[in-house]
Design an enzyme around this catalytic site. Structure first.
Site, PDB file in Angstrom:
ATOM      1  N   CYS A  95      40.873  40.127  29.626  1.00 34.96           N
ATOM      2  CA  CYS A  95      41.585  40.713  30.564  1.00 34.96           C
ATOM      3  C   CYS A  95      39.648  41.161  31.671  1.00 34.96           C
ATOM      4  O   CYS A  95      39.078  42.387  30.716  1.00 34.96           O
ATOM      5  CB  CYS A  95      42.605  42.013  30.235  1.00 34.96           C
ATOM      6  SG  CYS A  95      42.598  42.901  32.231  1.00 34.96           S
ATOM      7  N   ILE A  96      39.953  41.167  32.653  1.00 27.89           N
ATOM      8  CA  ILE A  96      38.753  41.370  32.886  1.00 27.89           C
ATOM      9  C   ILE A  96      38.512  43.300  33.364  1.00 27.89           C
ATOM     10  O   ILE A  96      37.667  43.891  33.171  1.00 27.89           O
ATOM     11  CB  ILE A  96      38.347  40.887  34.586  1.00 27.89           C
ATOM     12  CG1 ILE A  96      36.666  41.079  34.806  1.00 27.89           C
ATOM     13  CG2 ILE A  96      39.196  40.776  35.468  1.00 27.89           C
ATOM     14  CD1 ILE A  96      36.909  40.602  35.746  1.00 27.89           C
TER      15      ILE A  96
END
Lengths: 124, 130
Positions: free
Chosen positions: B78-79
């Site tokens: 997840c960025i």
């Protein structure tokens, strides 16, 4: 599970209070993203997670944004299926009137049905 | 059966990362399809390319990377969760004016929409957390 509740794609279970960790925030983020992609989302607040719904929250001294503003936006994302665990409400001595959003209380016996009725369950 | 893995805790903090890795290996050995491993919350630390555990301990980051390469399993991070924890790939590091980068392929920074897609696409999504 009651007949009038439509089945949804995603059940996000929120079990942590707002300020002690990022669990609640990161759980809500998944719910918002899923809703933004037109997935039907149900939120289930359990245990201390219910305190996220208490009225009158502030950001606090740590500079966290808090989650109250996010919760206030749920309607905009069409997330209107908000469930709270009845037992958690009782254990914390809370009533529905103290919460910032309309919720449906669910008894322990309903929870297995909820888990079974959603294609994806994420637990935070 | 088609599986996906969601890992929510950092390596070396709890059993979660070890268990997730062993479970994923067992799935592959059993002939199942693993559609992806998604790293979220503190799980993003599993993508830290600078991790340097003692040589007589399992190297979890390398083990994930090896699994991803050998079995073509996407390793999605997840960025948003990664960036705020200091985990940036080369592109994000440049974008934020950082000298080094801490995430490299086969790990890929991606959005939470991928987690939802992954979870709905496979038969089972198994979560490992603290």
């Amino acid at each position: 599970m009651q007949d009038e509740t439509p089945p949804a794609d995603l059940l996000v279970i929120l079990r942590h209070a707002p300020h002690g960790s990022s669990w609640l925030k990161e759980g809500l983020d998944v719910a918002l993203v899923a809703a933004a992609f037109d997935r039907r989302v149900t939120l289930l607040f359990m245990g201390e997670g219910i305190t996220a719904l208490l009225e009158g929250q502030q950001a606090g001294p740590l500079g966290q944004k808090g989650t109250a503003a996010t919760l206030a936006m749920l309607e905009m994302y069409d997330i209107d299926s908000l469930l709270v665990e009845e037992r958690g409400m009782d254990e914390l001595g809370l009533t529905s009137e103290q919460l910032m959003l309309p919720v449906r209380r669910v008894a322990d016996a309903e929870i297995p049905g909820l888990l079974a009725d959603h294609a994806l369950v994420l637990n935070f | 059966m088609r599986y996906a893995i969601l890992l929510l805790d950092a390596p070396y903090t709890s059993q979660a990362a070890h268990s997730a890795l062993r479970f994923t290996r067992a799935l592959l050995a059993g002939g199942h399809v693993v559609d992806g491993v998604f790293f979220y919350h503190d799980g993003v630390h599993n993508a830290a390319r600078l991790a340097a555990p003692p040589q007589d301990e399992p190297h979890l980051v390398d083990a994930w990377a090896e699994l991803g390469r050998e079995h073509a399993v996407p390793l999605q991070v997840c960025i948003a969760a990664a960036l705020r924890r200091g985990l940036l790939d080369e592109k994000e590091a440049a974008r934020h004016g950082k000298q080094g980068f801490s995430v490299e392929p086969p790990f890929e920074l991606t959005g939470l929409g991928q987690l939802v897609d992954l979870g709905l696409r496979c038969d089972r999504l198994i979560t490992f957390g603290p």
